[in-house]
Design a protein around this motif. Structure first.
Motif, PDB file in Angstrom:
ATOM      1  N   LEU A  92       0.830  -1.207   0.000  1.00 27.50           N
ATOM      2  CA  LEU A  92       0.000   0.000   0.000  1.00 27.50           C
ATOM      3  C   LEU A  92       0.865   1.259   0.000  1.00 27.50           C
ATOM      4  O   LEU A  92       0.491   2.276  -0.592  1.00 27.50           O
ATOM      5  CB  LEU A  92      -0.929   0.023   1.217  1.00 27.50           C
ATOM      6  CG  LEU A  92      -2.150  -0.883   1.184  1.00 27.50           C
ATOM      7  CD1 LEU A  92      -2.887  -0.815   2.516  1.00 27.50           C
ATOM      8  CD2 LEU A  92      -3.077  -0.542   0.030  1.00 27.50           C
ATOM      9  N   ARG A  93       2.009   1.188   0.655  1.00 27.62           N
ATOM     10  CA  ARG A  93       2.898   2.352   0.739  1.00 27.62           C
ATOM     11  C   ARG A  93       3.420   2.792  -0.622  1.00 27.62           C
ATOM     12  O   ARG A  93       3.858   3.922  -0.782  1.00 27.62           O
ATOM     13  CB  ARG A  93       4.074   2.064   1.663  1.00 27.62           C
ATOM     14  CG  ARG A  93       3.638   1.959   3.109  1.00 27.62           C
ATOM     15  CD  ARG A  93       4.756   1.652   4.030  1.00 27.62           C
ATOM     16  NE  ARG A  93       5.896   2.524   3.795  1.00 27.62           N
ATOM     17  CZ  ARG A  93       7.090   2.322   4.302  1.00 27.62           C
ATOM     18  NH1 ARG A  93       7.300   1.278   5.062  1.00 27.62           N
ATOM     19  NH2 ARG A  93       8.074   3.146   4.061  1.00 27.62           N
ATOM     20  N   TYR A  94       3.360   1.902  -1.619  1.00 26.29           N
ATOM     21  CA  TYR A  94       3.801   2.266  -2.963  1.00 26.29           C
ATOM     22  C   TYR A  94       2.759   3.095  -3.709  1.00 26.29           C
ATOM     23  O   TYR A  94       3.060   3.680  -4.743  1.00 26.29           O
ATOM     24  CB  TYR A  94       4.141   1.022  -3.796  1.00 26.29           C
ATOM     25  CG  TYR A  94       5.463   0.411  -3.416  1.00 26.29           C
ATOM     26  CD1 TYR A  94       6.660   0.977  -3.849  1.00 26.29           C
ATOM     27  CD2 TYR A  94       5.510  -0.723  -2.630  1.00 26.29           C
ATOM     28  CE1 TYR A  94       7.873   0.422  -3.499  1.00 26.29           C
ATOM     29  CE2 TYR A  94       6.727  -1.284  -2.272  1.00 26.29           C
ATOM     30  CZ  TYR A  94       7.897  -0.711  -2.713  1.00 26.29           C
ATOM     31  OH  TYR A  94       9.101  -1.254  -2.363  1.00 26.29           O
ATOM     32  N   LEU A  95       1.526   3.138  -3.213  1.00 25.47           N
ATOM     33  CA  LEU A  95       0.522   3.999  -3.839  1.00 25.47           C
ATOM     34  C   LEU A  95       0.944   5.445  -3.593  1.00 25.47           C
ATOM     35  O   LEU A  95       1.379   5.782  -2.489  1.00 25.47           O
ATOM     36  CB  LEU A  95      -0.860   3.726  -3.241  1.00 25.47           C
ATOM     37  CG  LEU A  95      -1.416   2.316  -3.447  1.00 25.47           C
ATOM     38  CD1 LEU A  95      -2.720   2.143  -2.673  1.00 25.47           C
ATOM     39  CD2 LEU A  95      -1.627   2.018  -4.923  1.00 25.47           C
ATOM     40  N   ASP A  99      -0.917   7.192   3.067  1.00 20.59           N
ATOM     41  CA  ASP A  99      -0.592   7.490   4.457  1.00 20.59           C
ATOM     42  C   ASP A  99      -1.007   6.311   5.345  1.00 20.59           C
ATOM     43  O   ASP A  99      -2.197   6.126   5.618  1.00 20.59           O
ATOM     44  CB  ASP A  99      -1.311   8.773   4.880  1.00 20.59           C
ATOM     45  CG  ASP A  99      -0.940   9.237   6.273  1.00 20.59           C
ATOM     46  OD1 ASP A  99      -0.311   8.480   7.037  1.00 20.59           O
ATOM     47  OD2 ASP A  99      -1.307  10.385   6.599  1.00 20.59           O
ATOM     48  N   LEU A 100      -0.026   5.521   5.794  1.00 18.24           N
ATOM     49  CA  LEU A 100      -0.338   4.364   6.648  1.00 18.24           C
ATOM     50  C   LEU A 100      -0.933   4.791   7.983  1.00 18.24           C
ATOM     51  O   LEU A 100      -1.755   4.065   8.559  1.00 18.24           O
ATOM     52  CB  LEU A 100       0.910   3.510   6.879  1.00 18.24           C
ATOM     53  CG  LEU A 100       1.311   2.596   5.727  1.00 18.24           C
ATOM     54  CD1 LEU A 100       2.615   1.879   6.046  1.00 18.24           C
ATOM     55  CD2 LEU A 100       0.224   1.593   5.402  1.00 18.24           C
ATOM     56  N   ASP A 101      -0.550   5.953   8.494  1.00 18.63           N
ATOM     57  CA  ASP A 101      -1.132   6.435   9.750  1.00 18.63           C
ATOM     58  C   ASP A 101      -2.618   6.719   9.586  1.00 18.63           C
ATOM     59  O   ASP A 101      -3.419   6.419  10.470  1.00 18.63           O
ATOM     60  CB  ASP A 101      -0.415   7.695  10.242  1.00 18.63           C
ATOM     61  CG  ASP A 101       1.011   7.399  10.698  1.00 18.63           C
ATOM     62  OD1 ASP A 101       1.264   6.254  11.136  1.00 18.63           O
ATOM     63  OD2 ASP A 101       1.853   8.301  10.604  1.00 18.63           O
ATOM     64  N   ARG A 102      -2.990   7.272   8.443  1.00 18.69           N
ATOM     65  CA  ARG A 102      -4.422   7.535   8.184  1.00 18.69           C
ATOM     66  C   ARG A 102      -5.192   6.210   8.089  1.00 18.69           C
ATOM     67  O   ARG A 102      -6.296   6.094   8.592  1.00 18.69           O
ATOM     68  CB  ARG A 102      -4.578   8.343   6.900  1.00 18.69           C
ATOM     69  CG  ARG A 102      -6.002   8.731   6.626  1.00 18.69           C
ATOM     70  CD  ARG A 102      -6.120   9.677   5.476  1.00 18.69           C
ATOM     71  NE  ARG A 102      -7.511  10.043   5.311  1.00 18.69           N
ATOM     72  CZ  ARG A 102      -7.961  10.760   4.335  1.00 18.69           C
ATOM     73  NH1 ARG A 102      -7.137  11.222   3.422  1.00 18.69           N
ATOM     74  NH2 ARG A 102      -9.248  11.029   4.244  1.00 18.69           N
ATOM     75  N   LEU A 103      -4.598   5.221   7.436  1.00 24.42           N
ATOM     76  CA  LEU A 103      -5.219   3.902   7.353  1.00 24.42           C
ATOM     77  C   LEU A 103      -5.400   3.315   8.743  1.00 24.42           C
ATOM     78  O   LEU A 103      -6.475   2.831   9.090  1.00 24.42           O
ATOM     79  CB  LEU A 103      -4.372   2.965   6.492  1.00 24.42           C
ATOM     80  CG  LEU A 103      -4.846   1.516   6.447  1.00 24.42           C
ATOM     81  CD1 LEU A 103      -6.169   1.389   5.704  1.00 24.42           C
ATOM     82  CD2 LEU A 103      -3.788   0.633   5.819  1.00 24.42           C
TER      83      LEU A 103
END
Length: 133
Positions: A92-95, A99-103
């Protein structure tokens, strides 16, 4: 003798995309390059409408937070948060600007409705036709 329980569904994550296999034999798959939106929500699949105003659930999703990947044409793949792992989150970080924190915040605060946690930027305009010598 005890047999191992067969999971109701399972998720495969590869460099090319994500695939979910359901116990009933149905499959959802989406290539990473086709993902244009990521949603997080609670007890209903946002793409399935029962016709009476309520959204339906499938299989083992009754108590799980769902991460829904959608393509531009409405195709998608529903991934239970319990089925996510480091490879899914890393991909997902490659999108762009994901923002992983938002996820993570959306998963922790998940409710019956769905929240969009990422949308693809508008696609770039097509390249002009070049003439080659």
């Amino acid at each position: 003798m005890h047999a191992n329980a067969v999971p109701e569904s399972y998720v495969y994550v590869t460099e090319e995309g994500v695939t979910r296999h359901y116990a009933d034999g149905s499959v959802e798959a989406l290539a990473w390059e086709d993902v244009v939106e990521v949603r997080v929500g609670g007890p209903a699949d946002p793409r399935a409408d029962s016709g009476d105003g309520r959204e339906e659930r499938r299989g083992d999703e009754e108590d799980d937070v769902l991460i829904v990947l959608l393509s531009r044409d409405g195709e998608g793949c529903v991934v239970p948060a319990s089925a996510t792992d480091a490879s899914f989150l890393a991909r997902l970080r490659y999108l762009p600007d994901f923002d992983l924190d938002r996820l993570s915040s959306a998963v922790e605060a998940a409710a019956d409705d769905y929240v969009v946690v990422w949308r693809s930027p508008e696609p770039p305009s097509p390249l002009p036709d070049f003439e080659y010598d």
